[in-house]
Design a protein around this motif. Structure first.
Motif, PDB file in Angstrom:
ATOM      1  N   ARG A 144      32.921  -0.256 -69.234  1.00 43.84           N
ATOM      2  CA  ARG A 144      33.183  -0.108 -67.801  1.00 43.84           C
ATOM      3  C   ARG A 144      34.634  -0.382 -67.446  1.00 43.84           C
ATOM      4  NH1 ARG A 144      30.337  -4.558 -68.897  1.00 43.84           N
ATOM      5  NH2 ARG A 144      30.985  -6.603 -68.125  1.00 43.84           N
ATOM      6  N   LYS A 145      35.269  -1.345 -68.094  1.00 46.87           N
ATOM      7  CA  LYS A 145      36.668  -1.653 -67.777  1.00 46.87           C
ATOM      8  C   LYS A 145      37.574  -0.501 -68.201  1.00 46.87           C
ATOM      9  CE  LYS A 145      36.145  -6.687 -68.023  1.00 46.87           C
ATOM     10  NZ  LYS A 145      36.580  -7.936 -68.719  1.00 46.87           N
ATOM     11  N   ILE A 152      36.689   2.633 -68.666  1.00 45.25           N
ATOM     12  CA  ILE A 152      36.365   3.803 -67.849  1.00 45.25           C
ATOM     13  C   ILE A 152      36.962   3.669 -66.450  1.00 45.25           C
ATOM     14  CG2 ILE A 152      34.472   5.085 -66.772  1.00 45.25           C
ATOM     15  CD1 ILE A 152      32.785   4.306 -69.266  1.00 45.25           C
ATOM     16  N   GLY A 153      36.897   2.458 -65.881  1.00 41.37           N
ATOM     17  CA  GLY A 153      37.469   2.226 -64.555  1.00 41.37           C
ATOM     18  C   GLY A 153      38.963   2.490 -64.542  1.00 41.37           C
ATOM     19  N   ARG A 154      39.674   1.999 -65.571  1.00 36.22           N
ATOM     20  CA  ARG A 154      41.120   2.226 -65.658  1.00 36.22           C
ATOM     21  C   ARG A 154      41.434   3.705 -65.823  1.00 36.22           C
ATOM     22  NH1 ARG A 154      41.054  -1.499 -69.714  1.00 36.22           N
ATOM     23  NH2 ARG A 154      41.767   0.151 -71.140  1.00 36.22           N
ATOM     24  N   ILE A 156      39.603   6.394 -64.985  1.00 43.16           N
ATOM     25  CA  ILE A 156      39.317   7.161 -63.767  1.00 43.16           C
ATOM     26  C   ILE A 156      40.381   6.917 -62.708  1.00 43.16           C
ATOM     27  CG2 ILE A 156      37.714   7.420 -61.830  1.00 43.16           C
ATOM     28  CD1 ILE A 156      35.430   6.926 -63.787  1.00 43.16           C
ATOM     29  N   ALA A 157      40.780   5.650 -62.542  1.00 44.51           N
ATOM     30  CA  ALA A 157      41.793   5.316 -61.533  1.00 44.51           C
ATOM     31  C   ALA A 157      43.130   5.979 -61.866  1.00 44.51           C
ATOM     32  CB  ALA A 157      41.967   3.799 -61.444  1.00 44.51           C
ATOM     33  N   ASP A 190      46.197   5.863 -69.889  1.00 45.72           N
ATOM     34  CA  ASP A 190      44.851   5.984 -69.334  1.00 45.72           C
ATOM     35  C   ASP A 190      44.664   7.323 -68.617  1.00 45.72           C
ATOM     36  OD1 ASP A 190      43.832   3.519 -70.211  1.00 45.72           O
ATOM     37  OD2 ASP A 190      44.804   2.469 -68.551  1.00 45.72           O
TER      38      ASP A 190
END
Length: 291
Positions: free
Chosen positions: A60-61, A63-65, A67-68, A84
């Protein structure tokens, strides 16, 4: 499908989705050896939503980075050089081969490709390929008497060319017996990537393809009404829980251990299947015709 069948198949899906042994082959074989009906491509795709949810939570970490950064790169050209952001684009690029072939070969995937002779052959052939890739990586990492260990690539070195090759390897997993993780990780090892880097990108690359396939099959099943919803949802939940535990274990395992136990297992299983089919003890279409 009974609740007991869904329990066993959910366990099998969760245990084998992330290991280089082919979850689709094991679902198919579990049904064949048990005398059950083939769970089918729709069941496999829907239960993979469960295992892919495990990937989303575990990474999740990351993937979050990604996507952002990727979202910001749409309007900020400078962000496109960010690692990223590039990973976001490379996951999209790497998903193209399986998207094209998945639509083109849909009838074959749900029909002829599920022949147990093809499954057994793929288990053996891809097992050998994984073994060769593993030995190559081990040789580079250890060096030798007359040469120093070779520095293997990280995900920082990933580009469009390698992303497409990874994607082509992933597309091979449309055939039961290949293994999505086995094909993509061995492809990464052949290209010179470290084991952990190859596995990490393999899991990230699978997210769009698996979720898209699962949602497509889910929509199709809702319209056609040919899925046992209770057992299928139960199997998906089981696959999620078991799959999460397997990811955590596998990411630690590959940092120090060889893939050879999986290679020998694949080859042995493939040989047993071919022997049983040849002797007439098992029909290549066993589960498809079982009651």
């Amino acid at each position: 499908m009974s609740w007991f069948e869904s329990l066993i198949l959910g366990l099998v899906q969760g245990l084998t989705e992330f290991l280089p042994v082919s979850s689709s082959a094991h679902l198919r074989l579990t049904a064949a050896f048990s005398g059950w009906k083939d769970p089918g491509a729709a069941f496999t795709a829907i239960t993979q939503i469960g295992t892919e949810t495990a990937v989303l939570i575990y990474f999740r970490k990351d993937i979050g980075r990604i996507i952002a950064a990727w979202s910001r790169s749409l309007t900020n050209k400078a962000m496109r050089r960010n690692h990223d952001a590039r990973m976001g684009w490379l996951v999209i690029v790497g998903s193209i081969p399986i998207g094209v072939l998945g639509v083109t070969l849909k009838d074959q995937i749900e029909g002829p490709f599920r022949d147990l002779r093809i499954t057994a052959t793929m288990l053996i052939v891809v097992g050998v390929i994984i073994g060769v890739a593993d030995r190559l990586a081990a040789r580079d990492e250890s060096g030798g008497r007359h040469r120093a260990p070779k520095q293997r690539k990280s995900l920082e070195d990933l580009g469009v060319r390698d992303g497409l090759i990874y994607g082509a390897c992933q597309a091979m997993a449309l055939v039961p017996g290949v293994s999505r993780s086995g094909a993509t990780i061995s492809g990464g090892l052949f290209m010179g990537y470290r084991r952990e880097a190859a596995a990490r990108y393999s899991f990230l690359l699978a997210i769009p393809a698996v979720l898209a396939s699962g949602l497509f099959e889910l929509t199709d099943a809702m319209e056609g009404g040919h899925v046992s919803w209770g057992p299928t949802i139960f199997a998906t939940v089981i696959a999620f829980g078991v799959g999460y535990a397997v990811i955590a274990w596998f990411m630690k395992y590959i940092s120090t251990k060889s893939f050879m136990p999986f290679v020998w297992y694949r080859i042995a299983l493939g040989v047993v299947i071919i022997a049983l089919v040849t002797m007439g003890a098992l029909s290549p279409h066993a589960a498809e015709t079982a009651g």
